[in-house]
Design a protein around this motif. Structure first.
Motif, mmCIF file in Angstrom:
data_model
loop_
_atom_site.group_PDB
_atom_site.id
_atom_site.type_symbol
_atom_site.label_atom_id
_atom_site.label_comp_id
_atom_site.label_asym_id
_atom_site.label_seq_id
_atom_site.Cartn_x
_atom_site.Cartn_y
_atom_site.Cartn_z
ATOM 1 N N SER A 109 42.895 39.098 45.981
ATOM 2 C CA SER A 109 43.838 38.102 45.463
ATOM 3 C C SER A 109 45.281 38.383 45.845
ATOM 4 O O SER A 109 45.988 37.495 46.320
ATOM 5 C CB SER A 109 43.757 38.052 43.937
ATOM 6 O OG SER A 109 42.569 37.435 43.525
ATOM 7 N N LYS A 110 45.727 39.614 45.580
ATOM 8 C CA LYS A 110 47.159 39.902 45.729
ATOM 9 C C LYS A 110 47.482 40.314 47.162
ATOM 10 O O LYS A 110 48.411 39.791 47.778
ATOM 11 C CB LYS A 110 47.570 41.006 44.751
ATOM 12 C CG LYS A 110 47.011 40.856 43.338
ATOM 13 C CD LYS A 110 47.663 39.762 42.532
ATOM 14 C CE LYS A 110 46.947 39.630 41.191
ATOM 15 N NZ LYS A 110 47.488 38.632 40.307
ATOM 16 N N VAL B 165 44.789 46.709 41.783
ATOM 17 C CA VAL B 165 44.952 45.477 42.571
ATOM 18 C C VAL B 165 46.339 45.358 43.223
ATOM 19 O O VAL B 165 46.515 44.588 44.157
ATOM 20 C CB VAL B 165 44.642 44.185 41.762
ATOM 21 C CG1 VAL B 165 43.199 44.166 41.299
ATOM 22 C CG2 VAL B 165 45.599 43.968 40.622
ATOM 23 N N TYR B 166 47.313 46.137 42.734
ATOM 24 C CA TYR B 166 48.667 46.068 43.334
ATOM 25 C C TYR B 166 48.972 47.279 44.219
ATOM 26 O O TYR B 166 50.133 47.556 44.487
ATOM 27 C CB TYR B 166 49.726 45.965 42.224
ATOM 28 C CG TYR B 166 49.653 44.677 41.434
ATOM 29 C CD1 TYR B 166 50.134 43.481 41.954
ATOM 30 C CD2 TYR B 166 49.094 44.651 40.157
ATOM 31 C CE1 TYR B 166 50.055 42.299 41.236
ATOM 32 C CE2 TYR B 166 49.022 43.471 39.419
ATOM 33 C CZ TYR B 166 49.500 42.292 39.977
ATOM 34 O OH TYR B 166 49.432 41.126 39.256
ATOM 35 N N TYR C 187 43.017 43.490 29.039
ATOM 36 C CA TYR C 187 42.480 44.792 28.622
ATOM 37 C C TYR C 187 42.193 44.804 27.119
ATOM 38 O O TYR C 187 41.094 45.093 26.683
ATOM 39 C CB TYR C 187 43.442 45.939 28.963
ATOM 40 C CG TYR C 187 43.850 46.048 30.415
ATOM 41 C CD1 TYR C 187 42.949 45.763 31.441
ATOM 42 C CD2 TYR C 187 45.135 46.442 30.762
ATOM 43 C CE1 TYR C 187 43.327 45.869 32.766
ATOM 44 C CE2 TYR C 187 45.518 46.555 32.096
ATOM 45 C CZ TYR C 187 44.614 46.263 33.087
ATOM 46 O OH TYR C 187 44.991 46.366 34.403
ATOM 47 N N GLY D 155 51.735 34.753 38.510
ATOM 48 C CA GLY D 155 51.371 36.062 39.076
ATOM 49 C C GLY D 155 50.523 35.965 40.317
ATOM 50 O O GLY D 155 49.468 36.600 40.396
ATOM 51 N N ALA E 184 38.753 40.297 40.807
ATOM 52 C CA ALA E 184 38.683 41.620 40.188
ATOM 53 C C ALA E 184 38.326 41.532 38.708
ATOM 54 O O ALA E 184 37.796 42.482 38.129
ATOM 55 C CB ALA E 184 40.035 42.326 40.357
ATOM 56 N N LYS E 185 38.615 40.399 38.111
ATOM 57 C CA LYS E 185 38.442 40.279 36.652
ATOM 58 C C LYS E 185 37.035 40.626 36.158
ATOM 59 O O LYS E 185 36.911 41.325 35.158
ATOM 60 C CB LYS E 185 38.827 38.870 36.191
ATOM 61 C CG LYS E 185 40.318 38.694 36.020
ATOM 62 C CD LYS E 185 40.613 37.325 35.444
ATOM 63 C CE LYS E 185 42.047 37.278 34.924
ATOM 64 N NZ LYS E 185 42.324 35.988 34.269
ATOM 65 N N PHE F 254 48.370 44.193 31.166
ATOM 66 C CA PHE F 254 47.620 42.971 31.496
ATOM 67 C C PHE F 254 46.812 42.578 30.242
ATOM 68 O O PHE F 254 46.016 43.381 29.752
ATOM 69 C CB PHE F 254 46.714 43.292 32.687
ATOM 70 C CG PHE F 254 46.030 42.113 33.309
ATOM 71 C CD1 PHE F 254 46.716 40.932 33.549
ATOM 72 C CD2 PHE F 254 44.699 42.201 33.686
ATOM 73 C CE1 PHE F 254 46.081 39.855 34.150
ATOM 74 C CE2 PHE F 254 44.056 41.133 34.288
ATOM 75 C CZ PHE F 254 44.747 39.956 34.512
ATOM 76 N N ASP G 60 42.749 50.144 37.622
ATOM 77 C CA ASP G 60 42.991 48.801 38.154
ATOM 78 C C ASP G 60 44.070 48.923 39.228
ATOM 79 O O ASP G 60 45.252 49.099 38.926
ATOM 80 C CB ASP G 60 43.420 47.884 37.002
ATOM 81 C CG ASP G 60 43.627 46.445 37.447
ATOM 82 O OD1 ASP G 60 43.797 46.207 38.655
ATOM 83 O OD2 ASP G 60 43.648 45.558 36.570
ATOM 84 N N ARG H 184 38.626 33.890 44.819
ATOM 85 C CA ARG H 184 37.884 34.665 43.829
ATOM 86 C C ARG H 184 37.022 35.725 44.503
ATOM 87 O O ARG H 184 35.797 35.613 44.608
ATOM 88 C CB ARG H 184 37.025 33.767 42.900
ATOM 89 C CG ARG H 184 37.757 32.609 42.241
ATOM 90 C CD ARG H 184 39.083 33.025 41.567
ATOM 91 N NE ARG H 184 38.912 34.024 40.534
ATOM 92 C CZ ARG H 184 39.669 35.133 40.428
ATOM 93 N NH1 ARG H 184 40.649 35.389 41.303
ATOM 94 N NH2 ARG H 184 39.461 35.977 39.468
ATOM 95 N N ASN I 103 46.675 51.138 35.169
ATOM 96 C CA ASN I 103 47.039 50.041 36.068
ATOM 97 C C ASN I 103 48.352 50.436 36.737
ATOM 98 O O ASN I 103 49.402 50.381 36.129
ATOM 99 C CB ASN I 103 47.187 48.735 35.265
ATOM 100 C CG ASN I 103 47.665 47.562 36.107
ATOM 101 O OD1 ASN I 103 48.373 46.690 35.622
ATOM 102 N ND2 ASN I 103 47.284 47.528 37.361
ATOM 103 N N LEU J 27 36.567 44.245 35.344
ATOM 104 C CA LEU J 27 37.178 44.745 34.108
ATOM 105 C C LEU J 27 36.207 44.489 32.959
ATOM 106 O O LEU J 27 35.970 45.349 32.109
ATOM 107 C CB LEU J 27 38.519 44.061 33.846
ATOM 108 C CG LEU J 27 39.570 44.163 34.969
ATOM 109 C CD1 LEU J 27 40.819 43.368 34.618
ATOM 110 C CD2 LEU J 27 39.938 45.619 35.228
#
Ligand code: PLP
Length: 371
Positions: free
Chosen positions: A217-218, A187-188, A110, A21, A82-83, A107, A185, A226, A153, A86
């Motif tokens: 990241s993405k 991130v995409y 969660y 991913g 991002a982790k 994901f 979330d 990170r 998400n 969360l």
């Protein structure tokens, strides 16, 4: 799956990696150069806990413009990926006696975090026939007086589903009347191919009820750097800062200088990468739909296809394992993302176009010989 694939490769086999991913592009040159310059200029010490001021300013401007919200740098916290956000959000808000609604398939972090916090995980099922969006009637039935947090998400990992504006409006209406928070979330968000992205935070009354999670990241192919950020409501900010200072002190300082360059641009490398992902998506989905026993909804976002493989007669775990061992194609079974993933595989198209062609050809041969 990656470890198994690497072991096969060590024994001399060629494996197409569709299980990973992360973008298969290098971090754009100007971002790397900015970090190298920062290192050489001596930016090697701690930064302020919520991030270096110039980066927080840049993120606030960028995050506001993209989402049609107005947030200042005082709401921005920079974290190592991002982790952590969360983790911070679930731990700050949910504990014993609370319920947290989260997507299934979704994901895996969660559910794991909700359980770890001692709260009750309440999955909302994302169905293929609904393009992997929420069924809003079902969502309303799942909400209760104990709902403390709802995790969204969109675009989604692993299904590629994108929540529509009306889905988000329904979630927001419940949040306002019941008083729960939303962890969004996002991130995409740049990988929404078919429609403009909408953030739940932009809906009336939602900015102070939403923790936006985003990161580098993405979008900029920076998974190993990170670096992520949150847009955090004022009433939660001190708690997020406390977690950041006690767990990580700050995100990598010279990396943050690279991150400023990422946001300031040029954006062409990101735009080119996203155009390439769209091209791969269109190829892969059409090719999967031509395979025996496989059908695939066109994902509207992220960089994953989530084909239904029930027609092959094989369970997802077995098919994924055999595709790796017998055809040299590494995938993930949908069940890695929750029970609702049974009957599906997740294929990441963060792999070169020719490798996708090879993967589909190998899958076709395997399925033809095993039927
Ligand atoms: N959220 C989702 C939905 C993801 O798929 C991922 C990474 O795969 C993350 C968050 C974490 O991203 P980061 O590398 O910024 O920690």
């Amino acid at each position: 799956m990656l470890a198994r694939a690497r072991a096969l490769e060590r024994s001399g086999r060629d494996v197409v990696h569709l299980e990973i991913g992360q973008p298969d592009f290098p971090t754009p040159r100007h971002i790397r150069d900015a970090a190298i310059d920062a290192l050489n200029a001596g930016h090697t010490g701690y930064s302020p806990t919520p991030g270096i001021p110039e980066l927080r300013e840049a993120i606030a401007e960028h995050a506001s413009g993209l989402r049609g919200i107005a947030v200042g740098p005082e709401r921005i916290i920079v974290t190592p990926g991002a982790k952590p956000l969360l983790f911070y959000a679930v731990n700050a808000l949910a504990g014993a006696g609370d319920e947290v609604i989260y997507p299934d398939p979704g994901f895996p972090m969660y559910r794991s975090l909700i359980e770890h916090a001692g709260a009750r995980p309440v999955p909302i099922r994302l169905r293929e026939e609904n393009a992997f969006r929420f069924d809003i009637d079902e969502f309303r039935r799942l909400v209760s007086d104990r709902t403390r947090l709802v995790i969204l998400n969109s675009p989604e990992n692993p299904t590629g589903g994108v929540l529509s504006r009306s889905d988000l409006e329904a979630v927001a209406a419940e949040a306002r009347s019941r008083g729960f928070y939303v962890l969004s979330d996002e991130v995409y968000l740049h990988f929404a191919y078919d429609e403009p992205f909408t953030s739940v935070a932009s809906l009336p009354g939602m900015l102070d009820r939403t923790i936006i999670v985003d990161g580098f990241s993405k979008t900029w192919a920076m998974t190993g750097w990170r670096l992520g950020w949150g847009v955090v409501p004022p009433e939660l900010f001190a708690t997020f800062e406390l977690y950041n200072v006690n767990i990580v002190s700050c995100a990598c300082t010279f990396g943050q200088h690279g991150a400023i360059a990422a946001i300031r641009g040029p954006w062409e490398p990101v735009e080119e990468m996203i155009a390439e992902f769209r091209r791969r998506r269109d190829f892969l989905v059409d090719a999967l739909n031509a395979l025996p026993g496989v059908s695939c909804v066109r994902p509207r976002g992220a960089f994953y296809a989530f084909p239904n493989i029930t027609g092959t007669g094989l369970a997802a775990d077995e098919l994924s394992r055999r595709l790796l061992d017998e055809a040299g194609v590494a995938t993930l079974p949908g069940t890695a993302f929750g029970p609702a993933g049974a009957g599906y595989l997740r294929l990441s198209y963060a792999s070169a176009f020719e490798r996708l062609e090879a993967a589909v050809e190998r899958m076709g041969r395997f399925l033809a010989s095993s039927s």
